[in-house]
Design an enzyme around this catalytic site. Structure first.
Site, PDB file in Angstrom:
ATOM      1  N   GLU A  49       0.867  -1.162   0.000  1.00 56.12           N
ATOM      2  CA  GLU A  49       0.000   0.000   0.000  1.00 56.12           C
ATOM      3  C   GLU A  49       0.910   1.220   0.000  1.00 56.12           C
ATOM      4  O   GLU A  49       1.722   1.399   0.914  1.00 56.12           O
ATOM      5  CB  GLU A  49      -0.855  -0.029   1.272  1.00 56.12           C
ATOM      6  CG  GLU A  49      -2.265   0.444   1.069  1.00 56.12           C
ATOM      7  CD  GLU A  49      -3.059   0.310   2.348  1.00 56.12           C
ATOM      8  OE1 GLU A  49      -3.560  -0.802   2.616  1.00 56.12           O
ATOM      9  OE2 GLU A  49      -3.153   1.297   3.087  1.00 56.12           O
ATOM     10  N   ASP A  60      -5.506  10.726   9.210  1.00 56.49           N
ATOM     11  CA  ASP A  60      -4.272  10.123   9.703  1.00 56.49           C
ATOM     12  C   ASP A  60      -3.821  10.719  11.028  1.00 56.49           C
ATOM     13  O   ASP A  60      -3.993  11.905  11.284  1.00 56.49           O
ATOM     14  CB  ASP A  60      -3.158  10.289   8.666  1.00 56.49           C
ATOM     15  CG  ASP A  60      -3.361   9.363   7.485  1.00 56.49           C
ATOM     16  OD1 ASP A  60      -3.380   8.136   7.708  1.00 56.49           O
ATOM     17  OD2 ASP A  60      -3.526   9.851   6.357  1.00 56.49           O
TER      18      ASP A  60
END
Ligand SMILES: Cc1ncc(COP(=O)(O)O)c(C=O)c1O
Lengths: 268, 400
Positions: A49, A60
């Protein structure tokens, strides 16, 4: 069959769970990214990824935010990331690459242009964190027309009715976010995850990946027992952050080996 | 005539707006959408809101005919909608009361907010204190420095102020951080967004709570001048004070609606916060699609304005829509022009305006000059300038 689908099929035949490490492209420096990708594959990554840096990574936590900031110092954007994938593909045509990022860099060039370029770079899947299925129907079509898998997140709060909607748009696999909160938070409850994964499986035949909060061999092993793929993000990035130019590849290889051993040892 | 009826059921204003958020937030927004639909026309809820606006905020805020300013400018008559006279000193309190009352009904004991100038943070801390809710305010560390008096006010009111060190350390980063808090704590937390941005239903909900400004103005203008203004002028950061005064006027013909963005050092320098005026491209940030200041890679670029409250790279999606359908016009005013208008209002009318509102004043002066003496320009004076005295003193090289 897409590269992601055939990878899952092969692993399933071997009774194995996929290990998917996440790194942010361009972190700690763009010169390292392709080497890091090859190192991860050599030490057990079944897919990769690859994070596309964004100025405002709302979903995040601080660890991956800092990775984005380090990459943006070197102006690593979507074009640079696609070039890295191209370079990686010169010697690896086997390992699926899944881009993970936010909608705006894609909107900036447009869905069609993005899909064309992603195809040209031989990208396999795309996760767009802030594109829920209701808002990205055209984008999904553009990807699927080129055999690129749109991968969607499912969260602990996603109602069963929405799971139906999401899996109807998704291909490749679905990605269960194993905790409430941003990436890097640390309260994975394996019991709860196990129940949710079981109920998701009742609604789809797609492989189920689990990520967010997997930080060591123990959590990786526990997760591998219930999921088709284990995604490790913040822990990878932390290791990168704590390394220097000389020991970077060595440290990442060590962590990957540890995680791979744990994932392979899981009892299915 | 087709009456204005936006957004659609999913929060779209044409191509703008929507719900561009991570899956972890979808359920929370759905809960909020359903609750807001339930209460937005509920007589008891609206009565409680109206009661607080009257007795806690001091509404209606008056409209004031700035005669000396109008004479000095020489042109149209300038009227001011005095949101600066509200409790806590700006229009922001209208919206925070609406959202906090909703939080209470939803049984959420904790509220969070982002703030730029600190006005929205103070307004949130204020209503949280009044309702006994825990309050955490995220504020870019640059803004913490620029707006020290408001940081102190929030602390006095019992709020926790968290300086945000990521990104450009201003309003947009505070919003990111508040979103991150919200995903982590959705079970007990209500996120009070301070402007007409964010994912649906925020742009619509904040507009509705701020619409009291325009609803009052329509009545007051008839009482004072027996007519509606020729133009309504308001500054645009995210765009809540502007939407609040524009919205009730959208269906009124012959009233120009003019939003004033921050041109900073000048649009041509790139150091501004004026996405509409600069024709920035369309993009996705903070949960909605709108015009956004960004580079070729789609990274959001740093903005500049002397006023922290206008220092935002995007704009509420409804403004993007009103621009496209040409119902509203958007212009920009530089730091220097805003400062001149600031001092002008202080000296001619005895009113110290917020630097944000000074942008609207500066454009109103320009516009009034081109109009007849019997015409009317209504300016939304969105806040008072007490919070800005340090910034102004520094610019004028004065030590306080
Ligand atoms: C007095 C005042 N006016 C205007 C603004 C800008 O916000 P909006 O465009 O949402 O009205 C602010 C924001 O802090 C403010 O404090």
């Amino acid at each position: 069959m897409s590269r992601i689908q055939s990878t899952f099929t092969t692993l399933k035949q071997q009774g194995k769970t996929a290990l998917i490490p996440y790194i942010t492209a361009g972190d700690p420096h763009p010169k390292h990214t392709v080497n890091l990708m090859h190192t991860m594959v050599k030490n057990g990554a079944d897919m990769i990824e690859l994070g596309v840096p964004f100025s405002d990574p709302m979903a995040d936590g601080p660890v991956i935010q800092r990775a984005s900031e380090r990459a943006l110092v070197h102006k690593v954007g979507l074009t640079a990331v696609l070039n890295m994938v191209k370079e990686f593909r010169q010697t690896d045509q086997k390992t699926p690459i899944i881009l993970m990022g936010y909608a705006n860099p894609i909107e900036a060039i447009g869905a069609t242009v993005f899909a064309d370029r992603a195809k040209a770079a031989d990208v396999d899947g795309v996760i767009t964190v802030d594109y829920p299925p209701e808002e990205c129907g055209d984008f999904v079509k553009e990807l699927q027309a080129r055999d690129i898998d749109p991968v969607f997140l499912l969260s602990p709060t996603t109602e069963p009715k929405r799971v139906d909607l999401i899996v109807s748009q998704a291909s490749g696999f679905v990605y269960y976010v194993s905790l409430k909160g941003v990436t890097g938070a640390a309260n994975l409850n394996i019991e709860e995850v196990s129940q949710r994964v079981a109920s998701i499986r009742e609604q789809t035949k797609l492989p189920v990946g689990v990520g967010f909060g997997i930080r060591d061999a123990a959590t990786a092993m526990a997760t591998a027992a219930i999921a088709d793929a284990v995604v490790v993000g913040s822990r990878m990035v932390q290791t990168i952050e704590a390394s220097n130019d000389d020991n970077l590849l060595h440290n990442v290889a060590t962590l990957m080996t540890e995680l791979k051993t744990a994932v392979d040892a899981a009892k299915k | 005539m087709q009456l204005y009826d936006m957004p659609d059921a999913r929060g779209h204003f044409g191509q703008f707006g929507g719900t561009f958020v991570a899956e972890t937030l979808v359920e929370a927004l759905e809960e909020l959408r359903v609750m807001y639909e339930k209460y937005r026309h509920d007589p008891e809820f609206l009565a409680e809101f109206a009661y607080d606006l009257k007795h806690f905020v001091g509404r209606p805020s008056p409209i004031y005919h700035a005669k000396r300013l109008s004479d000095k400018v020489g042109g149209a008559q300038i009227y001011l909608k005095r949101e600066d006279l509200n409790h806590t000193g700006a229009h922001k309190i209208n919206n925070t009361i609406g959202q906090a009352l909703l939080a209470k009904r939803m049984g959420k004991p904790r509220v969070i907010a982002e703030t730029g100038a600190g006005q929205h943070g103070v307004a949130t801390a204020t209503i949280a204190a009044r309702l006994g809710l825990e309050c955490v305010v995220y504020m870019g560390s640059e803004d913490v420095k620029r707006q020290a008096p408001n940081v102190f006010r929030m602390k006095l009111l019992g709020a926790t102020v968290v300086p945000v060190e990521s990104g450009s350390k201003t309003l947009k980063d505070a919003l990111n951080e508040a979103m991150r808090d919200w995903v982590t704590n959705v079970h007990n937390t209500f996120y009070i967004i301070g402007t007409v941005a964010g994912p649906h239903p925020y742009p619509m909900m904040v507009r509705d709570f701020q619409a009291v400004i325009g609803v009052e103005a329509k009545v007051q203008m008839m009482e004072m001048a027996n007519r509606q203004p020729d133009a309504v002028v308001a500054c645009v950061g995210g765009g809540s004070n502007a939407m609040g005064i524009f919205y009730p006027y959208i269906d009124v013909p012959n009233v120009r609606l003019i939003g004033v963005e921050a041109a900073g050092h000048g649009i041509e320098t790139g150091m501004h916060a004026a996405p509409l005026t600069a024709n920035s491209p369309v993009g996705v940030l903070h949960g909605n699609r709108t015009y956004l200041m960004q580079d070729a890679d789609g990274q959001i670029i740093e903005t500049h304005s002397v006023s922290a409250g206008l220092d935002y790279p995007g704009v509420g999606p409804e403004h993007a829509w009103l621009k496209d359908i040409k119902r509203a016009e958007y212009v920009a005013i530089t730091d220097d022009e805003a400062m001149a208008a600031f001092h002008n209002l202080c000296r001619t009318e005895g009113i110290i305006p917020a630097l944000e509102s000074s942008h609207a004043l500066a454009y109103a002066e320009k516009l009034a000059k081109t109009m007849r003496k019997d015409q009317i320009v209504l300016v939304n004076l969105s806040g008072r300038g007490d919070k800005d005295i340090n910034t102004v003193a520094k610019l004028a090289n004065i030590t306080l």
